[in-house]
Structures are given as C-alpha cells and as structure tokens.
Design a protein around this motif. Structure first.
Motif, short mmCIF file in Angstrom:
data_model
loop_
_atom_site.label_atom_id
_atom_site.label_comp_id
_atom_site.label_asym_id
_atom_site.label_seq_id
_atom_site.Cartn_x
_atom_site.Cartn_y
_atom_site.Cartn_z
N LYS A 1 -11.77 -4.49 38.11
CA LYS A 1 -10.61 -5.38 38.19
C LYS A 1 -10.53 -6.31 36.99
N LYS A 2 -10.68 -5.74 35.83
CA LYS A 2 -10.51 -6.53 34.61
C LYS A 2 -9.25 -6.05 33.91
N SER A 3 -8.70 -6.90 33.10
CA SER A 3 -7.48 -6.47 32.44
C SER A 3 -7.59 -6.58 30.93
N ILE A 4 -6.81 -5.75 30.28
CA ILE A 4 -6.81 -5.65 28.84
C ILE A 4 -5.38 -5.81 28.37
N TYR A 5 -5.18 -6.61 27.35
CA TYR A 5 -3.83 -6.80 26.85
C TYR A 5 -3.73 -6.25 25.43
N ALA A 6 -2.51 -6.00 25.03
CA ALA A 6 -2.28 -5.50 23.68
C ALA A 6 -1.43 -6.50 22.93
N TYR A 7 -1.91 -6.86 21.76
CA TYR A 7 -1.11 -7.72 20.90
C TYR A 7 -0.54 -6.84 19.80
N ILE A 8 0.75 -6.84 19.68
CA ILE A 8 1.38 -5.93 18.72
C ILE A 8 1.93 -6.72 17.56
N THR A 9 1.48 -6.35 16.39
CA THR A 9 1.87 -7.09 15.21
C THR A 9 2.61 -6.17 14.25
N ASP A 10 3.40 -6.77 13.39
CA ASP A 10 4.11 -5.98 12.39
C ASP A 10 3.34 -5.95 11.07
N ASP A 11 2.24 -6.68 11.02
CA ASP A 11 1.50 -6.77 9.77
C ASP A 11 0.83 -5.45 9.44
N TYR A 12 0.33 -5.41 8.20
CA TYR A 12 -0.33 -4.19 7.78
C TYR A 12 -1.74 -4.15 8.36
N ALA A 13 -2.09 -3.04 8.91
CA ALA A 13 -3.46 -2.89 9.41
C ALA A 13 -3.79 -1.41 9.43
N ALA A 14 -4.93 -1.08 8.91
CA ALA A 14 -5.33 0.32 8.91
C ALA A 14 -6.83 0.41 8.74
N ARG A 15 -7.38 1.52 9.13
CA ARG A 15 -8.80 1.76 8.94
C ARG A 15 -8.97 2.94 8.01
N ALA A 16 -9.85 2.78 7.06
CA ALA A 16 -10.15 3.92 6.20
C ALA A 16 -11.14 4.78 6.93
N GLU A 17 -10.65 5.66 7.75
CA GLU A 17 -11.57 6.41 8.61
C GLU A 17 -11.61 7.88 8.25
N SER A 18 -10.84 8.28 7.29
CA SER A 18 -10.91 9.66 6.83
C SER A 18 -10.43 9.67 5.39
N TRP A 19 -10.61 10.79 4.73
CA TRP A 19 -10.15 10.87 3.35
C TRP A 19 -8.66 10.61 3.26
N GLN A 20 -8.00 11.08 4.27
CA GLN A 20 -6.57 10.94 4.25
C GLN A 20 -6.13 9.49 4.35
N THR A 21 -6.73 8.78 5.29
CA THR A 21 -6.37 7.38 5.40
C THR A 21 -6.90 6.60 4.20
N TYR A 22 -8.02 7.05 3.68
CA TYR A 22 -8.54 6.41 2.47
C TYR A 22 -7.51 6.48 1.36
N ASP A 23 -6.98 7.66 1.20
CA ASP A 23 -5.94 7.88 0.20
C ASP A 23 -4.71 7.01 0.47
N ALA A 24 -4.27 7.05 1.70
CA ALA A 24 -3.06 6.31 2.05
C ALA A 24 -3.24 4.82 1.86
N ILE A 25 -4.39 4.32 2.31
CA ILE A 25 -4.62 2.88 2.21
C ILE A 25 -4.74 2.46 0.76
N SER A 26 -5.42 3.28 -0.04
CA SER A 26 -5.54 2.94 -1.46
C SER A 26 -4.16 2.79 -2.08
N GLN A 27 -3.30 3.74 -1.78
CA GLN A 27 -1.96 3.68 -2.34
C GLN A 27 -1.21 2.44 -1.84
N ASP A 28 -1.33 2.19 -0.56
CA ASP A 28 -0.65 1.02 0.00
C ASP A 28 -1.18 -0.27 -0.62
N PHE A 29 -2.49 -0.28 -0.79
CA PHE A 29 -3.12 -1.48 -1.31
C PHE A 29 -2.68 -1.74 -2.74
N ILE A 30 -2.66 -0.67 -3.54
CA ILE A 30 -2.20 -0.80 -4.92
C ILE A 30 -0.73 -1.22 -4.95
#
Lengths: 499, 726
Positions: free
Chosen positions: B270-299
């Motif tokens: 009986k515990k609850s979990i909430y979600a906070y939804i933001t429009d800000d940039y957030a990502a995890r470099a968790e694969s080569w693909q996201t690594y690539d994507a984040i690098s580009q976004d960051f640059i």
C-alpha cells in the motif's frame, strides 16, 4: 453542410417495465413522457434548432405506426407554428424563416442498429449525416456540435459525442460502465480521437484491462476514462457510407439470408485471408471489412480500433466530450429517466413563477406538472412530480419526486417518494412507496409498504419473474437496443492485424 | 492582550522555523555508477561506464553537476566494477575539494549484480537518513530539480504512503534518447499518481502484445493516462522506506520492472509512487545510440545551461563559436583544414592540412593527420590518426593509433590502445578491443545478471582468441569483440535492433548495441543475498540434510530480522511461509526455527542485560508467540511445539533454563496459544530424559497448579450452573 438526421428509437430494455418491452402494458420508449411530453419531442425540438435537411425517425416495425400516430399532434402544431410565424413576419424577413425540415418515418426490422444503418439507411443517405438517440435532453445547442464537427481533421470519418454524468441523483449502478480509450492529441494540432472501448464486464471477465502496445506506439499519450458515457450522437461523414456499405460483387451471395451473422463472418474472414487489404482498397479509402451486424456503438469502436491496428494510418473517429457547463441527460435507464423528468421540471419551475391548483385545499408545487383532466382531492401535496392526464389522486396524499403516468389512480393517504407509476396502475389506500417502480395496470394493495422494488405483472411466458412483486430492477439488461456494446471475445482473434 | 499576541507571533515563528527545518533537511543522493549491463562493451571492460567521456567530459561529471545544482549535500557513489578507478577519479576531482558543494563518498558494493543488490547493500549500511535522490551515473540533464522536489514534498504531504517520485521527461514515442527498454506509465490523470508500470516491446515488434492492467488498481480512478512518450532517465526521489522494500523483496533486481511494478501491484505494501513530468532535457547515455544522440544534443546546446563551454572540468578551456564549434586552448589547426558545424576539439590536438571534421568530438592531444575526413564521430584523448584516413560515425577510444588510408565504416567502435595498420578497412559495426574480452562462461551467465564492467582478464588464458589481424593488419593490435548475445539472439531482437535504430537515424543501422529488452529480460537465475536468500537449485540437490539446515538458518534469520525491524506478524509469517514452500519443509521445521530464533532473542536480551529473564520472555513470546498460532494447527502439533521449546531451552545455555521454560509456556498459555488439554497431553508424554529433569522442575509445578486451578474453576462453574438451575 446540410445533415440528414436519423433518430433511432430504441426499445428501451432498461426502461422496463414501462417501455414496450412489456408488450401488454408498455409504451414505445420514444413516446414515454418526460414532463408530459413524448421523450422524442425534445429531440425533435433540438433538431429544429439545428436546421437539419431532413429528420428521419427510425423505429422498429412494431412501433413505428404507434409513434407516427402519437406524433401527429406535435407535427401539426409545429407546422402551424411555422405558418403563424411566417405570416406575422414582414415579407422582407421571410427568408429568415425556414420551413421545418420534413419528418419521415422509417421502418426497420433488425436486431442490430448497425445492420439497420447498413441495409436500410445507406440508400437514403446523400451527404453527411447525424445519428441520434430518441432519449436525450440537453441545453447545449446543436450549433456547438456542428461547429465541433466542422473543425474536424480531414482524416476524420465521424465524430462520436460523449458526455459525463452531471446529475448526482442518477443511480450510478444503472449507468453503463465502460473503459473508453481516447487520445487528446495534446501535442499535435489534431482533434481528439476515440481509440477503443472495453466494457466493464469484459474487463472483469478477463481479469485485466488489456491495452494493445501497438496503440501505445501510435498514440503514446492515451487517456482511459471510466466516466464517459456514450451519447449515441454521431456526426458522420459521407465517406462512412462508402466504407461500410457492402461490396455488391463479393457479397451478393450471402446477402440473401444475411441475418445469419456467423455465416457472414465466415465470408468476411475468408475474404481477409485471400485478399490483403492493399488489393481491396478502393479509391482512397482503405476498405477494411467491418461486420455491421452489431450495434452502431460497436461499429464505431471497430472503426476507432482501425486507426491504430494497421501499419498504414487509417481515418480516425473523432471524439467530442461535452463540456460540463451544459446539461446532457439520456433517459436510457429508469433512474436517468426520472432525473430527466425532474430536470425539465426544474427548468419549468424557474421559468414559471406560479401555477394554479385544480382543486382547492391541495398544494401543488410550482415545480410540478399536472396533466389535463386530473383529479386531485384535498390536502394532497405534490412536489417535484409529474402527473399524467386523467390521473386520480385521493385525499391527504404526499407525492414527492415521482412520476405518475396517464390514468393512474392513487387512493387516499398514500405517500409516494421517488416512484414511477405506470399507466392505469392503481395504488391502494395508505400505501407507502419509496424508490419503486410500478408497472402499468398493476394494482397495489392498500397499506402496502414498499421500498426499492419493481412491481410487474407475471406473464406466463416469462419465466424469469417467478415472484410476483419482486424482481430487482438494477440488474442491467445487457442487450439494449441502442447503445450497448455486445459482449464479445473478439479481442483474441479479431483478425484485423495484418502485420 | 500583548502576551497572547506575543505567543501567537512566537508560535508562527516557531511554525515557520519548523517548516524551514523540514525544508532544509539534508538531501542525500545515491549514484549508481554501475549500470549492470554490457552495452558499452568492449570499452567498459577497461573503464567503467561513468568515466567514459561524453563530449570530452566523463559521464559522471554531468550527474554530479546535476546533483550540485539540485542541492544535494551528501553524495554516495555505489561502485561495483572498476570501483578503484571511480574512487581514484573522485579523489582527484574537484568534488573532493573543501569547497565542493557536497560531501562525496564511494560505497564499495563489489558484490552487487543489479540495482536491487546495490539497494540492499545500502540498506544494510544504514546510511539513508531522509529522502534521497537515486540516479544513475550516466545522466545528462538540465532538469530543474527544485520543482521536482517541491512536487515530491507536496505529494508527500497529501499522501502519507508516497515513497517515490519518478522524474520523467516528456518527449515523443520515437524520441532518439528514449530508453532502450520502452515502457508505458499508467498515471492517474488528476494527480499524476503512478498506477501501473509495464515495459512494452518495441514498435517494430511483430508480437501482438498488450499492457494488462488489473481493474482493481483502477477502482478509485476516474480517468488515467497511458503514456508511452516519456523518457525515463531514472531520476527518482525516494523516501527512506525504499531500501528496506528491496531488502524485504530479495528478488527485486530492476528499479522499474521489479520494484515499481512490484510496489504498485502489491496488496500488502500500500505504497504509492508519483510521476513528475518535466519538459526539460534529460537522458541517460545507456547505449551507443543514446551516447551518440546525447553528444549531438549536448553540442547543439539542448541542455543549456549545461554546455561544453561552461567547462565542467577544472582544466578545460572551451570557448564557443558560431555553428556550435567549441575549441580549447592550444589547438593547432592547419591552414587548409576545415572545421564544420557541431564540433568540439580538445586542447593540444593538432589537425593536419586538408582535413575535414564535422559533427564530431575530438579529445585532447590528438594527432589528426592530413586529408582526413571525420564525420559524426567521437575521437577520445591521445589518439593518432594518420593521413588520408576516413572515419565515419564511429567511436575511437583513447590511445588508438590509426594508420594511413584507413577507412572506418559506419558504427565502428575502436577500443582503448588499439592499433590499426595502414590501408585497412574496418567494416560496419565492428568492435575492436586491445585485449580479448571474454564472454562470461555460461554457468556464470546462468548464475545471475552480471555486470558489464567486469574484469575478466584472468580468464584470458582459458579461451585464447586469435588477434584480428585481418582487420587491424600485421602491425596492428586488437581483438574482435562479439556481442554476448549474438548466439542467443532470437529473430525478434535482431529485428528490434535494426528497425529500432532505423527509426532514429538511418545511419545508425549497424550502430546498435546488443542490449535489447528481449535479451535482458531472459530469465536468469537470480543471484541472491546471503541473509535473505533462498537456496538455489544447486544447493537443493546436495541432499536433504543440508537443505534442512539451510532452511533453519534462513528461517531463523527471517524471524530475527522480523523482530529486529519490528515487522508485523503477517509479513513475518508470509516470509516464513514462502520459505517453507520454496524449500518444501514441514511445519515442524518452521516451528523449530521460530522457537530457536525467539529463544536466541531472549538470550540476547538477558545476556546484554537489557531486560531481566522474566521481562525478556514476556516481551519476546508475548509479541511473537502469535506466530505459532499459524504454525501449529492441532493438538499433536502443539505438543510437538512444546517439545521443541523444551529441547531448545535446554540447549540455549540459559542460566535458569527451568525459569525460561516455565515463563515461555506460561506466556503462550496466557495468550491462548496453548490450552490446558494440550499442556496435559504434552506433560503426560514428556520426555523423561534425566538431563531435562532440572529444566522441567518449575514447569512441573506450573502444570500441577494448572490442574488444580482447572478443577477449581470447573467446580465453580458447576456450582454456578447448579445455582442457576435453582
């Protein structure tokens, strides 16, 4: 953009024992009185505001004549009103008035509204059209709906109108409960679309609400609502006719005895297997076979599912949720029917300050309506209630929030609270009825005390009603004519996935 | 009235202070530096993921920067593999300086094989004092954390069962930095409470699947949204209740799939979990693909104010030029070289004549020769690339030497210190490492979800792999790295991979990674923690005796934990029952273990002089005796229970065993767990072992007394009834 309007007169399964389901005593649902007017007249009034091109009343063969007969007065008055108005207006204004739209009666004989639509109505449809139920009352002008429809996206086939119940007094248990899945399309310029519908029973049977992931990939921000109610108002594009009408060549063979829906399903399935959809596509519409032998609501659900079931995008079904500021009520169950009466009463009482009492010594609230030729004995009080014509009310009765249909007789010192009394029913002396329903012509013995009961006649052929006075009303009849989604297990193998 | 006024003012001031005190609560942060995945192989065999540079800044810096901005006061880095490297890095970083905004320390959790293990470790260490942020060490975000925290506190005030706020970022369903494990969040529309969580297959998956939601979870909800358009970058604000939940559910491995789903669908918790939804940039470099994507976004400065020219590292000197070009000091550019848009070049690097670089990141001290084309690629520090080579959409790690006329095709990963000889062409999607990276031997793989960043060089000898001379040439060094899943990949995941990358960017076709949800969801046998674990199948085979012993150990541990942490009886019973069923033992063993645990507890109290013998027994048996109610069901079993108590009391070396036995039995009797008949039955058949004589002395008197009292009361009763009749 002139619409053809089709008013579907349902059988009123959930309005039993007052609707025509009870053949001996009932009256057609469309003619059940709401504040002493036929239910359907409110719909016709609403249609007149909308300036539809023509109004068609679609009813079962057994009812259509009765309805035609009963509406005669209404229609002649409507005609006369127009003439009067046309005459009184200066001639240079005459172009402002439009002749009231012709009202046609269409006889239909089928189990399913979808079949009626496909077989009977499609021939008559020439342009965009509106499907309406016969039982709604609203203060939202039709123009709001039409504007919303005109704002639709180009790939929209139809707009389904939904509402949320704003009346507190309606028994929540009697309201149908569905999971409606729709998307607001919040992040795009598109209008909201309907995606799917699941009935509560289906969900409970399968223990889970199953949302297809395909849908989530196409509509990543889907909303599921348990509070939406189907208004059965559908604004449809003419394309829909093309999409749903049968292809003559392929199906003329099965056309003959098409009542047999299973047969047809088989044909459809076979067709599916042999021809992939891209071959079948005609014009720009992807013609996916949609079985029409079901209620219209389910056809629209299938159309809605079609928007995400296919790899190639298909036309969508828009959804318009009525804003809460307006009142919208459908008398499609007893509790809502009663509430609809009260709703009209309240409007009346606020517009009319006083009302004359027919008999001295009794009190009739301004919030009540009394039909012609009623007799009300002294010291009786009537509050927030409707009395039909030719009713006889005895002395010292208290009638609160009740609905008494034509010709009923209430004997002395009876208390009625939140009760519907059918035609020519008789309530014995000193009875006390609360939250109950009494079928037409039923005679309640004197000094009865009843609460939460439905009193019906027993017919020999109806074996369900073994107990003479006791049969609960709140068990919903799952096969309602107009707006029920028939339970089905199509989810497992609907065969519409092509990928 | 002045005094009253003063009081009121005082009060409000106090109240204000109180609030502030709550607000000023120390904010702790737990950073999972290990991802427990193998996506960055082969590079992660040498260096932990969190130290891999993204746009020339180690990934961990982004996370720490975020935490500094979020106002964390204590940061704990949970390290599993390459912990020494993380530790060393931190010690020398600016975060370890006296003016660092927070205190940073590492937690060596070398045994952990999943987030669940790490959380249990954290719980065991007891470092959590209040709400804390849980993030992974590969997060890149400019999220305004204050708002999330405010949301968390607000929800916490409204809902006392609130334990986790997940910070999610809004995107579209096909957004390229979206997680490799897409998931649908089912949220209450009115308050963003998370009702359900379900990971879903990729859009391209052929399978018909659905998210099945139990209607019971939806009972009180009118409208809810099913969202498949959120980036889940695993930033969670957790209450201190979270680690113990992992402890209690020792099979939880994953934060989302196990924990969130488990908590939400649990009837007990009986515990609850909430979600906070933001429009800000957030990502995890968790694969080569996201690594690539984040690098580009960051640059491309999507993450502003977190940009490269804010110079996150002490020694960085990036300056920003138009078209998103970043250059550090001491970059030597030849006159005829061309630097295209979206490019960063680290200090000390030299770019030769006629070289063209676009959409790429070049590290420090790189030697880039003449007439080279580098597009969409990432060249890390100290690499040497000789003339006329062509590098497209590849990653070149530090210390790499690439010869003349080499072509790196789309999606290559060149590991640390690899040398590629002149004139070679490395085909699409090849990964090369300096030393052979051994796949886990399969029994190991079966044993648990393992870490990518596992040091396995010691196994080198066992499986010799030929150097990939075909690829790197005679003068080169390097071994091909085959992805772990190549042999077990089913058709589906390949399809997932290919089409999934396709949807993001066509050139990513082969730039993918083996980690697809289907592969990682393969049910592996789960590694278990020592205290909470159940025996694995292997152990179970070793014979019944050991099994019993093991059960006893586990069960005793369970009961002890229940007593220590003051769990409720139901939880303890549930755990015991699970244990009982999983090991297939009888209630006798359960009782035996419970008795042993209770007596140990009593012994502990007496030995530490916390309580006197009488109070200790009363406390322990009074509170936990009720366990027996659900462990013994008929007279014989109760007799068995009493025998067990007798036996265990005598074994426990109490100072006064007779007293303990008597008190324990009396206590159970008082609580109606034992009734007279059972006691008599037991007493009549009690073992006559002379060793037990002493233990039984007091009990004998007690039974005697009981019998007398019984008779008396019977007499009384009969008297009464008689008098009633009269």
């Amino acid at each position: 953009m002139d619409f053809q309007a089709f008013i579907f007169c349902g059988k009123g399964y959930k309005l039993s024992p007052f609707s025509h389901i009870r053949e001996e005593s009932g009256i057609p649902k469309a003619l059940l009185p709401v504040a002493n007017r036929h239910m359907i007249e409110y719909v016709l009034d609403w249609c007149d505001q909308a300036n539809f091109k023509e109004i068609n009343i679609v009813a079962d063969a057994s009812e259509v004549d009765v309805i035609r007969e009963a509406l005669k007065t209404y229609l002649s008055v409507r005609e006369a009103q127009f003439e009067l108005l046309a005459k009184s207006l200066p001639s240079h204004h005459s172009h402002h008035t439009r002749k009231p739209a012709p009202v046609n009666f269409i006889e239909a004989k089928s189990e399913f509204t979808g079949e009626i639509l496909q077989k009977v109505l499609f021939d008559k449809i020439t342009g965009d059209f509106v499907l309406l139920p016969c039982d709604f009352i609203t203060d939202i002008p039709p123009q709001v709906f039409i504007d919303q429809y005109r704002n639709k996206d180009s790939d929209n086939l139809a707009m389904a109108v939904y509402y949320k119940n704003t009346f507190e007094n309606i028994d929540k248990k009697q309201l149908p409960s569905f999971y409606h899945v729709y998307s607001d399309n919040e992040d795009s310029i598109k209008q909201p679309v309907l995606l799917d519908v699941y009935s509560n029973e289906d969900v409970e049977r399968s223990k889970d609400l199953q949302i297809r992931t395909q849908m989530l990939w196409r509509f990543p921000n889907a909303i599921v609502s348990k509070k939406l109610l189907n208004s059965f108002i559908y604004f449809c594009c003419h394309d829909l006719v093309e999409l749903l009408s049968k292809e003559d060549d392929s199906k003329s063979t099965s056309e003959g005895d098409s009542i047999d829906s299973e047969d047809e399903n088989a044909v459809l399935n076979q067709q599916m297997e042999t021809h992939p959809s891209h071959i079948r596509r005609k014009n720009k519409l992807a013609k996916d076979p949609i079985n029409c032998n079901k209620s219209i609501a389910k056809i629209f659900r299938d159309l809605a599912r079609r928007t995400w079931q296919h790899t190639k995008t298909r036309e969508s079904i828009g959804i318009f949720i009525l804003p809460n500021v307006g009142a919208f009520i459908r008398s499609n169950n007893l509790s809502a029917y009663m509430e609809a009466n009260r709703y009209v009463l309240r409007i009346k009482s606020s517009s009319m300050a006083t009302q004359t009492a027919p008999t001295t010594g009794s009190a009739i609230g301004a919030d009540s309506v009394v039909g012609v030729n009623c007799t009300i004995a002294e010291k009786t009080s009537v509050k927030l209630s409707v009395l039909g014509k030719d009713c006889k009310i005895g002395k010292r009765c208290r009638i609160i929030g009740s609905l008494i249909l034509d010709g009923a007789e209430i004997e002395d010192e009876t208390t009625l609270e939140n009760v519907i009394i059918g035609n020519f029913a008789k309530i014995g002396k000193r009875s006390k009825l609360t939250n109950s329903y009494v079928e037409g012509s039923y005679i309640v013995n004197p000094k009865s005390v009843l609460k939460n009961e439905t009193l019906t006649h027993i017919y020999l052929e109806e074996t369900d009603f073994t107990d003479d006075a006791l049969s609960t009303s709140d068990e919903g009849d799952s096969s309602e004519f107009t707006d029920e989604y028939y339970e089905e297990d199509e989810f497992e193998d609907d065969g519409l996935f092509e990928r | 009235m002045p005094p009253r006024k003063g009081k009121v003012a005082n009060k409000s001031a106090n109240g204000g202070k109180g609030n502030e005190a709550v607000q000023d609560e120390r904010l702790q942060a737990i950073v999972m530096t290990d991802s427990f995945q193998t996506r960055f192989m082969p590079l992660t065999s040498v260096m932990p993921r969190c130290l891999l540079p993204l746009a020339n800044v180690p990934l961990i810096e982004y996370t720490l920067e975020f935490l500094a901005k979020a106002g964390a006061s204590e940061v704990y880095l949970v390290c599993a593999s390459h912990a020494d490297q993380v530790n060393e890095y931190l010690e020398n970083s600016k975060w370890n300086l006296p003016w660092s905004p927070f205190k940073v320390s590492t937690i060596m959790s070398l045994e952990s094989r999943s987030v669940g293990d790490a959380m249990r470790d954290i719980d065991n260490r007891g470092i959590i004092t209040g709400d804390f942020i849980l993030v992974s060490g590969d997060l890149v975000t400019n999220m305004e954390f204050d708002k999330a925290l405010e949301f968390h506190r607000k929800k916490k005030a409204e809902d006392k069962d609130h334990i986790v706020t997940m910070c999610l970022s809004k995107a579209t369903q096909f957004f390229r930095t979206r997680s490799h494990e897409p998931a649908a969040f089912i949220l209450d529309k009115s308050n963003d409470k998370c009702l359900y969580y379900q990971d879903i297959p990729f859009a391209s998956s052929k399978k018909k699947s659905s998210v099945a939601i139990d209607p019971e979870l939806l009972e009180d909800v009118d409208e809810f949204v099913i969202r498949n358009d959120l980036i889940d970058c695993h930033v969670d604000i957790c209450s201190p209740h979270v680690p113990p939940i992992f402890q209690e559910n020792f099979d939880y491995q994953f934060l989302r799939r196990d924990f969130v789903k488990g908590v939400l669908s649990s009837d007990l918790l009986k515990k609850s979990i909430y979600a906070y939804i933001t429009d800000d940039y957030a990502a995890r470099a968790e694969s080569w693909q996201t690594y690539d994507a984040i690098s580009q976004d960051f640059i491309a400065r999507w993450c502003y104010p977190l940009v490269l020219n804010s110079n996150l590292l002490e020694d960085q000197t990036y300056s920003y030029e138009s078209q998103h070009i970043y250059k550090e000091r001491d970059v030597v550019l030849a006159q005829s070289c061309k630097i295209g848009k979206h490019t960063a070049i680290g200090s000390g690097s030299k770019i030769g004549e006629g070289t063209f670089i676009e959409n790429s990141v070049i590290g420090k001290n790189c030697q880039i020769g003449e007439n080279i084309i580098i597009k969409n690629s990432y060249i890390w520090d100290d690499s040497v690339i000789l003339d006329n080579s062509m590098i497209e959409h590849s990653i070149v790690a530090s210390g790499v030497k690439i010869g003349r006329n080499v072509t790196l095709e789309d999606g290559c990963v060149i590991g640390f210190n690899v040398t590629v000889d002149d004139g070679k062409t490395i085909p699409n999607g090849t990964r090369i490492s300096e030393l052979p990276v051994q796949k886990m031997p399969s029994p190991f793989l079966d044993d648990g979800s393992y870490t990518d960043e596992e040091d396995i060089s010691d196994r080198e000898q066992k499986h010799l792999i030929e150097p990939a001379t075909d690829l790197v040439g005679e003068g080169g060094t390097g071994y091909i790295y085959e992805s772990d899943y190549s042999d077990i990949d089913d058709e589906d995941s390949i399809l997932d991979r290919v089409t999934n990358t396709l949807t993001y960017r066509i050139e990513n076709l082969y730039f993918s990674d083996d980690s697809t949800s289907s592969a990682s969801t393969k049910h592996r046998k789960r590694r278990t923690m020592s205290t909470t674990s159940m025996t694995t199948d292997r152990e179970a085979e070793d014979g019944l005796e050991e099994e019993d012993e093991d059960f006893e150990k586990e069960a005793i541990a369970t009961v002890e934990r229940a007593m220590e942490n003051n769990h409720d009886l139901d939880t303890a019973l549930l755990e015991l029952n699970t244990l009982r069923m999983s090991m297939n033992v009888t209630y006798h063993e359960v009782r035996s273990a419970t008795v042993a645990a209770l007596l140990r507890r009593v012994y502990h109290f007496i030995a530490t002089q916390t309580l006197g013998p009488k109070d200790a027994v009363a406390k322990v048996f009074g509170q936990w005796g009720m366990l027996f109610k659900r462990q013994a069901f008929d007279a014989d079993e109760f007799v068995d229970l009493m025998d067990l108590i007798l036996e265990k009391v005598s074994k426990q070396n109490f100072e006064k065993p007779e007293f303990i036995l008597f008190s324990a039995l009396n206590c159970l009797y008082d609580r109606d767990i034992l009734d007279e008949d059972v006691i008599y039955q037991w007493w009549d058949g009690v073992s006559q072992d002379p060793e037990l004589e002493k233990v039984k002395t007091l009990t004998a008197k007690w039974v005697e007394w009981l019998k007398n009292a019984d008779e008396e009361s019977e007499e009384e009763e009969s008297d009464e009834s008689e008098s009633d009749e009269n």
